[in-house]
Write an enzyme that holds these catalytic residues in place. Structure first.
Site, PDB file in Angstrom:
ATOM      1  CG  ASP A  96     -17.244 -50.051  17.983  1.00 31.81           C
ATOM      2  OD1 ASP A  96     -16.049 -50.232  18.313  1.00 31.81           O
ATOM      3  OD2 ASP A  96     -17.931 -49.117  18.445  1.00 31.81           O
ATOM      4  CE  LYS A 160     -21.501 -48.794  19.395  1.00 31.88           C
ATOM      5  NZ  LYS A 160     -20.692 -48.523  18.188  1.00 31.88           N
ATOM      6  CE  LYS A 189     -19.207 -46.446  21.078  1.00 37.39           C
ATOM      7  NZ  LYS A 189     -18.447 -46.562  19.805  1.00 37.39           N
TER       8      LYS A 189
END
Length: 253
Positions: A96, A160, A189
């Protein structure tokens, strides 16, 4: 039409978040064990904990994930690439990465794109997935859309919403915006604000695929209870839902 889901559908969305800077090794161990018990899809770790967690999770299906350029995204590109390569060597199958927030706010989109492409290429070379963290609390909708365009061009696997450490986290508005403005292959996400099962159900209802979670035990206990009762269903998303629920992110609840 009521759409029933299973408790495992919820577990398959959970990236058990173990990023708190004060966490001890015992905290990390406990978090990994919780992820194994509830069959979460992943644990998201601080980089220094990858090898430690790998030993605990060996033999399970829980994936190893770490963060790159966390939490500000301002590391030099070469550092982000090195972090990515090292993480994959140590066993991570997902990373990430925080986009360079300051450069995005400056309108330096070429820099942001080259920075992210270098990380994506390094990860994809070893078949690891990349989630790009926007940190939406600091961005306008126009800047979020620009970030979606960049992620599409560099071939990211996920967008995300947040690091979980900004003033606010995921909102229904942002999740819908990100889902509507990225290719179908790219997933979304939520991070920050998903603290109850109803929050997780909202994420899934608007097309979210993962969420960062620090309250896995209570969310999964609720999910299993509702599944047994036949009441684990996705909510209908209405204007009232969007206005009132929105993962309570702006209030920090």
């Amino acid at each position: 039409m009521v759409k029933k889901i299973t408790a495992q559908d919820i577990a398959d969305m959970i990236d058990q978040s173990l990023l708190n800077p004060t966490f001890t090794l015992e905290d990390v161990k406990k978090g990994c064990e919780i992820a194994k018990e509830y069959r979460c899809i992943s644990v998201c770790l601080r980089p220094c904990d990858i090898e430690f967690a790998a030993g605990i999770l060996k033999g399970s299906d829980v994936r190893l994930t770490t963060v790159i350029g966390f939490p500000h995204g301002s590391n030099a590109t070469e550092v982000k690439v090195y972090e990515t390569k090292l993480a994959v060597e140590q066993g991570c199958v997902e990373v990430d990465v925080v986009l360079n927030i300051g450069r995005l706010l400056s309108g330096d989109y070429d820099y942001v794109e080259k920075d992210l492409k270098a990380v994506v290429d390094a990860a994809h070379e070893k078949n690891a997935l990349v989630k790009v963290i926007f940190e939406n609390a600091y961005l306008t909708d126009e800047q979020k859309l620009k970030a979606c365009e960049i992620c599409t061009r560099v071939g990211a696997d996920y967008t995300k919403t947040s690091t979980g450490y900004a003033p606010s986290g995921a909102t229904i508005h942002d999740l819908k915006l990100m889902r509507a403005n990225t290719p179908e292959r790219m997933q979304v996400k939520a991070a920050g604000g998903v603290r109850k099962l109803d929050d997780a159900l909202l994420v899934k209802a608007v097309g979210g695929n993962r969420f960062g979670c620090t309250r896995t035990e209570s969310i999964m206990a609720d999910a299993r209870e509702r599944e047994a009762a036949g009441t684990l269903v996705l909510p209908e998303i209405t204007e009232e839902t969007e206005f009132a629920a929105v993962l309570a992110a702006r209030q920090g609840k």
